[in-house]
Motif scaffolding. Structure first.
Motif, PDB file in Angstrom:
ATOM      1  N   MET A   1     -49.011-132.057 -12.404  1.00  0.00           N
ATOM      2  CA  MET A   1     -49.363-131.057 -11.410  1.00  0.00           C
ATOM      3  C   MET A   1     -48.379-131.125 -10.262  1.00  0.00           C
ATOM      4  SD  MET A   1     -52.654-132.763  -9.455  1.00  0.00           S
ATOM      5  CE  MET A   1     -52.549-131.592  -8.106  1.00  0.00           C
ATOM      6  N   ARG A   2     -48.207-130.008  -9.561  1.00  0.00           N
ATOM      7  CA  ARG A   2     -47.373-129.991  -8.371  1.00  0.00           C
ATOM      8  C   ARG A   2     -48.228-130.395  -7.181  1.00  0.00           C
ATOM      9  NH1 ARG A   2     -43.806-124.390  -8.997  1.00  0.00           N
ATOM     10  NH2 ARG A   2     -42.763-124.964 -10.945  1.00  0.00           N
ATOM     11  N   TYR A   3     -47.633-131.131  -6.294  1.00  0.00           N
ATOM     12  CA  TYR A   3     -48.400-131.615  -5.143  1.00  0.00           C
ATOM     13  C   TYR A   3     -47.518-131.568  -3.911  1.00  0.00           C
ATOM     14  CZ  TYR A   3     -51.596-134.487  -2.393  1.00  0.00           C
ATOM     15  OH  TYR A   3     -52.471-134.945  -1.444  1.00  0.00           O
ATOM     16  N   ASP A   4     -48.056-130.996  -2.846  1.00  0.00           N
ATOM     17  CA  ASP A   4     -47.313-130.839  -1.603  1.00  0.00           C
ATOM     18  C   ASP A   4     -47.536-132.073  -0.724  1.00  0.00           C
ATOM     19  OD1 ASP A   4     -46.005-130.058   0.646  1.00  0.00           O
ATOM     20  OD2 ASP A   4     -47.205-128.253   1.011  1.00  0.00           O
ATOM     21  N   LEU A   5     -46.556-132.956  -0.698  1.00  0.00           N
ATOM     22  CA  LEU A   5     -46.684-134.185   0.095  1.00  0.00           C
ATOM     23  C   LEU A   5     -46.787-133.901   1.583  1.00  0.00           C
ATOM     24  CD1 LEU A   5     -44.334-136.805  -1.611  1.00  0.00           C
ATOM     25  CD2 LEU A   5     -46.812-136.943  -1.303  1.00  0.00           C
ATOM     26  N   ALA A   6     -46.296-132.730   2.002  1.00  0.00           N
ATOM     27  CA  ALA A   6     -46.373-132.402   3.423  1.00  0.00           C
ATOM     28  C   ALA A   6     -47.826-132.268   3.878  1.00  0.00           C
ATOM     29  CB  ALA A   6     -45.609-131.107   3.697  1.00  0.00           C
ATOM     30  N   LYS A   7     -48.728-131.961   2.934  1.00  0.00           N
ATOM     31  CA  LYS A   7     -50.144-131.811   3.267  1.00  0.00           C
ATOM     32  C   LYS A   7     -50.963-133.041   2.884  1.00  0.00           C
ATOM     33  CE  LYS A   7     -49.949-126.787   2.590  1.00  0.00           C
ATOM     34  NZ  LYS A   7     -50.489-125.624   1.841  1.00  0.00           N
ATOM     35  N   HIS A   8     -50.294-134.086   2.443  1.00  0.00           N
ATOM     36  CA  HIS A   8     -51.004-135.279   1.960  1.00  0.00           C
ATOM     37  C   HIS A   8     -51.589-136.070   3.132  1.00  0.00           C
ATOM     38  CE1 HIS A   8     -52.031-138.720  -0.477  1.00  0.00           C
ATOM     39  NE2 HIS A   8     -51.314-139.512   0.295  1.00  0.00           N
ATOM     40  N   ASP A   9     -52.841-136.490   2.983  1.00  0.00           N
ATOM     41  CA  ASP A   9     -53.503-137.312   3.991  1.00  0.00           C
ATOM     42  C   ASP A   9     -53.395-138.776   3.559  1.00  0.00           C
ATOM     43  OD1 ASP A   9     -55.100-138.621   5.793  1.00  0.00           O
ATOM     44  OD2 ASP A   9     -56.818-137.284   5.588  1.00  0.00           O
ATOM     45  N   PHE A  10     -52.511-139.534   4.196  1.00  0.00           N
ATOM     46  CA  PHE A  10     -52.289-140.923   3.812  1.00  0.00           C
ATOM     47  C   PHE A  10     -53.493-141.810   4.131  1.00  0.00           C
ATOM     48  CE2 PHE A  10     -48.049-139.270   3.695  1.00  0.00           C
ATOM     49  CZ  PHE A  10     -47.401-140.032   2.729  1.00  0.00           C
ATOM     50  N   ASN A  11     -54.404-141.332   4.944  1.00  0.00           N
ATOM     51  CA  ASN A  11     -55.613-142.094   5.249  1.00  0.00           C
ATOM     52  C   ASN A  11     -56.792-141.750   4.340  1.00  0.00           C
ATOM     53  OD1 ASN A  11     -54.563-143.528   7.542  1.00  0.00           O
ATOM     54  ND2 ASN A  11     -54.659-141.606   8.691  1.00  0.00           N
ATOM     55  N   ASP A  12     -56.613-140.722   3.503  1.00  0.00           N
ATOM     56  CA  ASP A  12     -57.693-140.310   2.610  1.00  0.00           C
ATOM     57  C   ASP A  12     -57.127-139.749   1.307  1.00  0.00           C
ATOM     58  OD1 ASP A  12     -60.225-139.718   1.642  1.00  0.00           O
ATOM     59  OD2 ASP A  12     -60.339-137.783   2.682  1.00  0.00           O
ATOM     60  N   PRO A  13     -56.397-140.575   0.542  1.00  0.00           N
ATOM     61  CA  PRO A  13     -55.812-140.085  -0.707  1.00  0.00           C
ATOM     62  C   PRO A  13     -56.893-139.803  -1.750  1.00  0.00           C
ATOM     63  CG  PRO A  13     -55.509-142.452  -0.525  1.00  0.00           C
ATOM     64  CD  PRO A  13     -56.083-141.992   0.790  1.00  0.00           C
ATOM     65  N   ASN A  14     -56.714-138.732  -2.503  1.00  0.00           N
ATOM     66  CA  ASN A  14     -57.653-138.350  -3.559  1.00  0.00           C
ATOM     67  C   ASN A  14     -57.343-139.144  -4.823  1.00  0.00           C
ATOM     68  OD1 ASN A  14     -58.909-136.982  -5.792  1.00  0.00           O
ATOM     69  ND2 ASN A  14     -59.178-135.198  -4.482  1.00  0.00           N
ATOM     70  N   PRO A  15     -58.281-139.967  -5.317  1.00  0.00           N
ATOM     71  CA  PRO A  15     -57.997-140.786  -6.497  1.00  0.00           C
ATOM     72  C   PRO A  15     -57.705-139.965  -7.742  1.00  0.00           C
ATOM     73  CG  PRO A  15     -60.337-140.875  -5.946  1.00  0.00           C
ATOM     74  CD  PRO A  15     -59.648-140.201  -4.809  1.00  0.00           C
ATOM     75  N   TRP A  16     -58.347-138.791  -7.859  1.00  0.00           N
ATOM     76  CA  TRP A  16     -58.121-137.971  -9.046  1.00  0.00           C
ATOM     77  C   TRP A  16     -56.756-137.308  -9.003  1.00  0.00           C
ATOM     78  CZ3 TRP A  16     -61.437-140.477 -11.313  1.00  0.00           C
ATOM     79  CH2 TRP A  16     -62.723-140.691 -10.819  1.00  0.00           C
TER      80      TRP A  16
ATOM     81  N   ALA B   1     -54.136-138.732  -7.656  1.00  0.00           N
ATOM     82  CA  ALA B   1     -53.217-139.822  -8.004  1.00  0.00           C
ATOM     83  C   ALA B   1     -53.127-139.987  -9.519  1.00  0.00           C
ATOM     84  CB  ALA B   1     -53.681-141.123  -7.355  1.00  0.00           C
ATOM     85  N   LEU B   2     -54.273-139.966 -10.198  1.00  0.00           N
ATOM     86  CA  LEU B   2     -54.272-140.129 -11.646  1.00  0.00           C
ATOM     87  C   LEU B   2     -53.671-138.917 -12.344  1.00  0.00           C
ATOM     88  CD1 LEU B   2     -57.779-141.775 -12.198  1.00  0.00           C
ATOM     89  CD2 LEU B   2     -55.537-142.866 -12.347  1.00  0.00           C
ATOM     90  N   ASP B   3     -53.884-137.735 -11.792  1.00  0.00           N
ATOM     91  CA  ASP B   3     -53.319-136.533 -12.387  1.00  0.00           C
ATOM     92  C   ASP B   3     -51.793-136.539 -12.292  1.00  0.00           C
ATOM     93  OD1 ASP B   3     -53.565-134.202 -13.779  1.00  0.00           O
ATOM     94  OD2 ASP B   3     -54.038-132.958 -12.058  1.00  0.00           O
ATOM     95  N   LEU B   4     -51.286-137.015 -11.166  1.00  0.00           N
ATOM     96  CA  LEU B   4     -49.829-137.077 -10.983  1.00  0.00           C
ATOM     97  C   LEU B   4     -49.187-138.189 -11.807  1.00  0.00           C
ATOM     98  CD1 LEU B   4     -49.683-136.551  -7.112  1.00  0.00           C
ATOM     99  CD2 LEU B   4     -48.761-134.995  -8.828  1.00  0.00           C
ATOM    100  N   ASP B   5     -49.926-139.242 -12.072  1.00  0.00           N
ATOM    101  CA  ASP B   5     -49.392-140.407 -12.779  1.00  0.00           C
ATOM    102  C   ASP B   5     -48.933-140.049 -14.192  1.00  0.00           C
ATOM    103  OD1 ASP B   5     -48.988-143.298 -13.364  1.00  0.00           O
ATOM    104  OD2 ASP B   5     -50.661-142.931 -14.742  1.00  0.00           O
ATOM    105  N   GLN B   6     -47.776-140.563 -14.582  1.00  0.00           N
ATOM    106  CA  GLN B   6     -47.229-140.294 -15.909  1.00  0.00           C
ATOM    107  C   GLN B   6     -46.917-141.585 -16.654  1.00  0.00           C
ATOM    108  OE1 GLN B   6     -44.193-137.131 -16.026  1.00  0.00           O
ATOM    109  NE2 GLN B   6     -44.687-136.658 -13.899  1.00  0.00           N
ATOM    110  N   SER B   7     -47.691-142.633 -16.394  1.00  0.00           N
ATOM    111  CA  SER B   7     -47.425-143.926 -17.020  1.00  0.00           C
ATOM    112  C   SER B   7     -47.938-144.013 -18.447  1.00  0.00           C
ATOM    113  CB  SER B   7     -48.048-145.051 -16.183  1.00  0.00           C
ATOM    114  OG  SER B   7     -49.459-144.892 -16.098  1.00  0.00           O
ATOM    115  N   THR B   8     -48.803-143.059 -18.864  1.00  0.00           N
ATOM    116  CA  THR B   8     -49.321-143.061 -20.225  1.00  0.00           C
ATOM    117  C   THR B   8     -48.896-141.785 -20.932  1.00  0.00           C
ATOM    118  OG1 THR B   8     -51.420-141.977 -19.683  1.00  0.00           O
ATOM    119  CG2 THR B   8     -51.323-144.373 -19.402  1.00  0.00           C
ATOM    120  N   TYR B   9     -49.405-141.600 -22.151  1.00  0.00           N
ATOM    121  CA  TYR B   9     -49.029-140.438 -22.963  1.00  0.00           C
ATOM    122  C   TYR B   9     -50.129-139.375 -23.006  1.00  0.00           C
ATOM    123  CZ  TYR B   9     -45.277-143.487 -24.557  1.00  0.00           C
ATOM    124  OH  TYR B   9     -44.187-144.313 -24.604  1.00  0.00           O
TER     125      TYR B   9
END
Length: 290
Positions: free
Chosen positions: A1-16, A18-26
């Motif tokens: 998924m595309r994600y706009d880091l400019a709007k990211h809240d570093f004090n309240d990251p969304n766990p889902w 993070a997992l959606d962006l992660d590409q460590s698995t297949y």
């Protein structure tokens, strides 16, 4: 998924996210997104903690009952009718999508392994449901039987999965299945997430299947490791086995954890299928480059 880091809240990251962006698995993106949407639902947040302990208590009671009547009062037909009724009326579109997809990719992977085994005569019973009513035909039970029958047939014939050059591997069984799936029911009462549904349905296996059939279905989940090893040997790459969660089939785990392990089974299948497709794409890229 595309994600706009400019709007990211570093004090309240969304766990889902993070997992959606992660590409460590297949795990393929569209299937992973469907699972994560289910994880974020209120049914999983509030109903699952209630359903899970009740479901495990029900399994205990059913197992005690099966000591007295191990094979009586069983009906696979009624089991499947109950599951399909729930799929039509209560499961969310994402949950139904993942269930349909699971049967398609499972059949594809067994056919892929059969095509690339040294065993020459493997009978198969592919499961590729196109409608909800297709599940009425003993589909859930047959899924478990397919895995056992495949392993028995391959090894009874002395079949092997030998590492061969990528260019020689037959990927004809692997095809994108999402386009073959129907539109899922999406009414106001189709809200139940996949994990809650699985926990709810697992005790029904114990109620409507014989004691032997329920144990066989539960123990089949640990064969994820076996299938992953076959794939790893074929590609000469054991790294995929590290992504398998259901292991050690020779040491059966209690049926109390069957619901949770069934979720892991789905995850294992998706990662294994994604790995095979990744290798298929590598083969195509090499042929195009040549």
């Amino acid at each position: 998924m595309r994600y706009d880091l400019a709007k990211h809240d570093f004090n309240d990251p969304n766990p889902w996210v993070a997992l959606d962006l992660d590409q460590s698995t297949y795990f393929e993106p569209q299937a992973k997104a469907a699972l994560l949407r289910g994880n974020a639902t209120r049914s999983r947040q509030f109903l699952l903690p209630i359903i899970r302990p009740l479901a495990r208590l029900s399994i205990i009671l059913v197992q005690l009952l099966r000591i007295v009547i191990p094979n009586n009062l069983t009906s696979s037909r009624f089991l499947h009718a109950t599951i399909v009724w729930g799929m039509k009326n209560f499961l969310s579109p994402d949950a139904n999508y993942l269930i349909f997809r699971h049967f398609h990719i499972g059949s594809q992977m067994l056919k892929f392994l059969a095509d690339n085994s040294t065993a020459t005569d493997i009978q198969s019973h592919p499961l590729k449901p196109r409608t909800l009513d297709d599940f009425l035909d003993n589909t859930y039970v047959q899924h478990d039987l397919n895995i056992y029958n495949f392993i028995i047939q391959v090894n009874a014939q002395g079949g092997q999965f030998q590492s061969v050059p990528l260019e020689q591997i037959d990927f004809s069984a692997i095809e994108d299945c999402d386009g073959q799936l129907p539109i899922m029911p999406s009414r106001w009462h189709n809200f139940l997430d996949l994990q809650s549904a699985i926990e709810f349905y697992t005790p029904l296996y114990g109620v409507f299947l014989s004691d032997k059939d329920f144990w066989r279905a539960s123990n089949s989940l640990q064969l994820d490791e076996t299938i992953a090893i076959y794939v790893a040997r074929l590609f000469g790459d054991m790294s995929i086995v590290a992504l398998v969660n259901n292991r050690h089939p020779s040491v059966p785990i209690s049926t109390l954890e069957a619901g949770y392990r069934l979720m892991l089974h789905g995850l294992d299948a998706e990662n294994l299928y994604g790995f095979i497709k990744h290798m298929r794409d590598q083969q195509l890229n090499r042929r195009r480059a040549a």
